[in-house]
Design a protein around this motif. Sequence first.
Motif, PDB file in Angstrom:
ATOM      1  N   THR A   9      30.213  27.650   5.211  1.00 19.14           N
ATOM      2  CA  THR A   9      29.712  28.687   6.110  1.00 19.14           C
ATOM      3  C   THR A   9      28.391  28.182   6.679  1.00 19.14           C
ATOM      4  O   THR A   9      27.815  27.217   6.160  1.00 19.14           O
ATOM      5  CB  THR A   9      29.521  30.041   5.388  1.00 19.14           C
ATOM      6  N   GLU A  10      27.930  28.795   7.772  1.00 17.61           N
ATOM      7  CA  GLU A  10      26.630  28.437   8.357  1.00 17.61           C
ATOM      8  C   GLU A  10      25.829  29.723   8.495  1.00 17.61           C
ATOM      9  O   GLU A  10      26.178  30.589   9.305  1.00 17.61           O
ATOM     10  CB  GLU A  10      26.809  27.751   9.722  1.00 17.61           C
ATOM     11  N   VAL A  11      24.787  29.851   7.686  1.00 18.85           N
ATOM     12  CA  VAL A  11      24.029  31.099   7.632  1.00 18.85           C
ATOM     13  C   VAL A  11      22.854  31.054   8.605  1.00 18.85           C
ATOM     14  O   VAL A  11      22.078  30.087   8.622  1.00 18.85           O
ATOM     15  CB  VAL A  11      23.486  31.367   6.213  1.00 18.85           C
ATOM     16  N   SER A  12      22.714  32.108   9.410  1.00 22.02           N
ATOM     17  CA  SER A  12      21.577  32.225  10.328  1.00 22.02           C
ATOM     18  C   SER A  12      20.385  32.769   9.548  1.00 22.02           C
ATOM     19  O   SER A  12      20.465  33.828   8.924  1.00 22.02           O
ATOM     20  CB  SER A  12      21.912  33.199  11.463  1.00 22.02           C
ATOM     21  N   VAL A  13      19.264  32.036   9.620  1.00 21.17           N
ATOM     22  CA  VAL A  13      18.066  32.354   8.837  1.00 21.17           C
ATOM     23  C   VAL A  13      16.879  32.422   9.782  1.00 21.17           C
ATOM     24  O   VAL A  13      16.831  31.692  10.778  1.00 21.17           O
ATOM     25  CB  VAL A  13      17.856  31.235   7.775  1.00 21.17           C
ATOM     26  N   THR A  14      15.924  33.315   9.483  1.00 22.04           N
ATOM     27  CA  THR A  14      14.660  33.297  10.218  1.00 22.04           C
ATOM     28  C   THR A  14      13.581  32.746   9.301  1.00 22.04           C
ATOM     29  O   THR A  14      13.371  33.256   8.190  1.00 22.04           O
ATOM     30  CB  THR A  14      14.283  34.710  10.711  1.00 22.04           C
ATOM     31  N   PHE A  15      12.915  31.669   9.744  1.00 26.66           N
ATOM     32  CA  PHE A  15      11.840  31.043   8.971  1.00 26.66           C
ATOM     33  C   PHE A  15      10.690  30.748   9.924  1.00 26.66           C
ATOM     34  O   PHE A  15      10.890  30.119  10.963  1.00 26.66           O
ATOM     35  CB  PHE A  15      12.324  29.745   8.313  1.00 26.66           C
ATOM     36  N   ALA A  16       9.503  31.212   9.574  1.00 24.52           N
ATOM     37  CA  ALA A  16       8.311  31.001  10.407  1.00 24.52           C
ATOM     38  C   ALA A  16       8.590  31.449  11.851  1.00 24.52           C
ATOM     39  O   ALA A  16       8.174  30.802  12.809  1.00 24.52           O
ATOM     40  CB  ALA A  16       7.873  29.533  10.363  1.00 24.52           C
ATOM     41  N   GLY A  17       9.311  32.555  11.982  1.00 25.46           N
ATOM     42  CA  GLY A  17       9.552  33.137  13.301  1.00 25.46           C
ATOM     43  C   GLY A  17      10.619  32.429  14.114  1.00 25.46           C
ATOM     44  O   GLY A  17      10.893  32.807  15.251  1.00 25.46           O
ATOM     45  N   GLU A  18      11.239  31.393  13.558  1.00 22.64           N
ATOM     46  CA  GLU A  18      12.267  30.646  14.293  1.00 22.64           C
ATOM     47  C   GLU A  18      13.605  30.750  13.567  1.00 22.64           C
ATOM     48  O   GLU A  18      13.644  31.025  12.371  1.00 22.64           O
ATOM     49  CB  GLU A  18      11.892  29.163  14.381  1.00 22.64           C
ATOM     50  N   THR A  19      14.672  30.471  14.300  1.00 27.53           N
ATOM     51  CA  THR A  19      15.994  30.475  13.679  1.00 27.53           C
ATOM     52  C   THR A  19      16.295  29.105  13.078  1.00 27.53           C
ATOM     53  O   THR A  19      16.113  28.079  13.723  1.00 27.53           O
ATOM     54  CB  THR A  19      17.070  30.838  14.716  1.00 27.53           C
ATOM     55  N   VAL A  20      16.709  29.132  11.818  1.00 28.56           N
ATOM     56  CA  VAL A  20      17.120  27.917  11.107  1.00 28.56           C
ATOM     57  C   VAL A  20      18.539  28.170  10.621  1.00 28.56           C
ATOM     58  O   VAL A  20      18.845  29.282  10.170  1.00 28.56           O
ATOM     59  CB  VAL A  20      16.188  27.651   9.899  1.00 28.56           C
ATOM     60  N   HIS A  21      19.410  27.189  10.733  1.00 32.60           N
ATOM     61  CA  HIS A  21      20.771  27.351  10.219  1.00 32.60           C
ATOM     62  C   HIS A  21      20.914  26.630   8.888  1.00 32.60           C
ATOM     63  O   HIS A  21      20.490  25.487   8.747  1.00 32.60           O
ATOM     64  CB  HIS A  21      21.798  26.833  11.236  1.00 32.60           C
ATOM     65  N   VAL A  22      21.486  27.321   7.920  1.00 34.32           N
ATOM     66  CA  VAL A  22      21.677  26.766   6.582  1.00 34.32           C
ATOM     67  C   VAL A  22      23.174  26.734   6.287  1.00 34.32           C
ATOM     68  O   VAL A  22      23.835  27.781   6.284  1.00 34.32           O
ATOM     69  CB  VAL A  22      20.937  27.604   5.516  1.00 34.32           C
ATOM     70  N   LEU A  23      23.699  25.537   6.060  1.00 32.18           N
ATOM     71  CA  LEU A  23      25.108  25.419   5.694  1.00 32.18           C
ATOM     72  C   LEU A  23      25.263  25.693   4.205  1.00 32.18           C
ATOM     73  O   LEU A  23      24.430  25.259   3.400  1.00 32.18           O
ATOM     74  CB  LEU A  23      25.615  24.005   5.977  1.00 32.18           C
ATOM     75  N   GLY A  24      26.317  26.406   3.869  1.00 31.04           N
ATOM     76  CA  GLY A  24      26.720  26.533   2.472  1.00 31.04           C
ATOM     77  C   GLY A  24      28.004  25.731   2.310  1.00 31.04           C
ATOM     78  O   GLY A  24      28.918  25.878   3.116  1.00 31.04           O
ATOM     79  N   LEU A  25      28.052  24.870   1.302  1.00 29.20           N
ATOM     80  CA  LEU A  25      29.234  24.023   1.100  1.00 29.20           C
ATOM     81  C   LEU A  25      29.691  24.073  -0.352  1.00 29.20           C
ATOM     82  O   LEU A  25      28.854  24.083  -1.274  1.00 29.20           O
ATOM     83  CB  LEU A  25      28.916  22.566   1.468  1.00 29.20           C
ATOM     84  N   GLY A  26      30.992  24.099  -0.551  1.00 25.08           N
ATOM     85  CA  GLY A  26      31.544  23.945  -1.891  1.00 25.08           C
ATOM     86  C   GLY A  26      31.352  25.137  -2.813  1.00 25.08           C
ATOM     87  O   GLY A  26      31.477  25.005  -4.023  1.00 25.08           O
ATOM     88  N   PHE A  27      31.098  26.315  -2.252  1.00 30.06           N
ATOM     89  CA  PHE A  27      30.962  27.523  -3.078  1.00 30.06           C
ATOM     90  C   PHE A  27      32.350  28.101  -3.374  1.00 30.06           C
ATOM     91  O   PHE A  27      33.356  27.671  -2.802  1.00 30.06           O
ATOM     92  CB  PHE A  27      30.083  28.560  -2.357  1.00 30.06           C
ATOM     93  N   ASP A  28      32.376  29.091  -4.257  1.00 29.62           N
ATOM     94  CA  ASP A  28      33.610  29.827  -4.527  1.00 29.62           C
ATOM     95  C   ASP A  28      33.881  30.720  -3.308  1.00 29.62           C
ATOM     96  O   ASP A  28      33.128  31.663  -3.055  1.00 29.62           O
ATOM     97  CB  ASP A  28      33.430  30.659  -5.803  1.00 29.62           C
ATOM     98  N   TRP A  29      34.932  30.414  -2.567  1.00 33.40           N
ATOM     99  CA  TRP A  29      35.169  31.112  -1.289  1.00 33.40           C
ATOM    100  C   TRP A  29      35.560  32.563  -1.472  1.00 33.40           C
ATOM    101  O   TRP A  29      35.616  33.324  -0.514  1.00 33.40           O
ATOM    102  CB  TRP A  29      36.206  30.362  -0.454  1.00 33.40           C
ATOM    103  N   ARG A  30      35.782  32.982  -2.729  1.00 34.34           N
ATOM    104  CA  ARG A  30      36.094  34.396  -2.968  1.00 34.34           C
ATOM    105  C   ARG A  30      34.864  35.183  -3.440  1.00 34.34           C
ATOM    106  O   ARG A  30      34.962  36.364  -3.742  1.00 34.34           O
ATOM    107  CB  ARG A  30      37.177  34.510  -4.040  1.00 34.34           C
TER     108      ARG A  30
END
Length: 293
Positions: free
Chosen positions: A70-91
């Motif tokens: 998944t690619e999570v939309s994050v706000t850091f220091a007032g800007e948008t940063v994208h954080v990928l999540g990989l290899g988690f339990d998809w359920r």
Amino acid sequence: MTIGPVHLLNADLHSHSTVSDGTLSPEDLAARAARCGVQLWALTDHDHVGGLARAREAALDHGLGWLAGTEVSVTFAGETVHVLGLGFDWRDEALAAGLAATRSGRLERARAIDASLARAGIPGTLDGAMAYVDEPETVSRTHFARHLVDRGICSDMGDVFRRFLKEGKPGDVPHRWARLGDAVRWITAAGGMAVVAHPARCRFSPTVEYALFSEFAAHGGRGVEVLVPAHTEAERLHFAGIAQEFGLYASRGSDFHDPVDSRTDLGALPDLPGHLRPVWEALAPRIEGQEWM
Ligand code: AMP
Ligand code: MN
Ligand code: MN
Ligand code: MN
């Protein structure tokens, strides 16, 4: 299949389907990835895990190695940063709930984009954008961009972003996404690895960039995307250095959205430099399908 040294694996760990702002179904993406020679694949829809069951089944049918993504939309220091999540339990339910909360603001933001574009002389873009969306809460700037291209207002997606959607333009309205620490925790608590996506896109000062990676690592983030089309060669080298400085695993992904708009096809990236540790080395126990190690 023999794959040779682990860093030479054709891994594509960043792609989007119709579940977010891509134009191919999870099934068609899996088929395309297999055709393109991808050996390990992850679907990483924005703020969503809704396509993963279908992606997994199709990947396994095509003999691909598969990781949840998944690619999570994050706000850091007032800007948008994208954080990928990989290899988690998809359920995992807590991760799904966090993502649902993150995307719940998208429709309201889309209304604000519509109003702002209307003030700039282009009315009616919300209805236009919504025509491309399966689920209202997944609406993104990409859908507005497709609408403006199809309406003949802009020549291509890049043109729309340059003139209307990027920072400082009418379609860029203030919005608060998930917190960095929350995104990293949702992913890691579900057994996955958090990876900073295309960090060069953020255009942070060196100080804020240092703060981002320090905080990211302190929260338990463990990877950085080094090979991605958004990065120039110089930026690849820079973030390879960041990977080493912060002890992060390195990732590789096409960020594929569409056969026409995406200039880089699935898997069509340079090899990961041998001195970096690939994310798929750490995630090997989480890979399903292909017995590749
Ligand atoms: P959103 O999450 O609604 O802010 O939309 C962000 C999405 O817009 C990204 O995931 C990309 O798919 C797309 N995007 C951002 N910048 C550009 C660009 N310059 N050209 C084409 N697509 C872009
Ligand atoms: Mn996108
Ligand atoms: Mn992104
Ligand atoms: Mn992406």
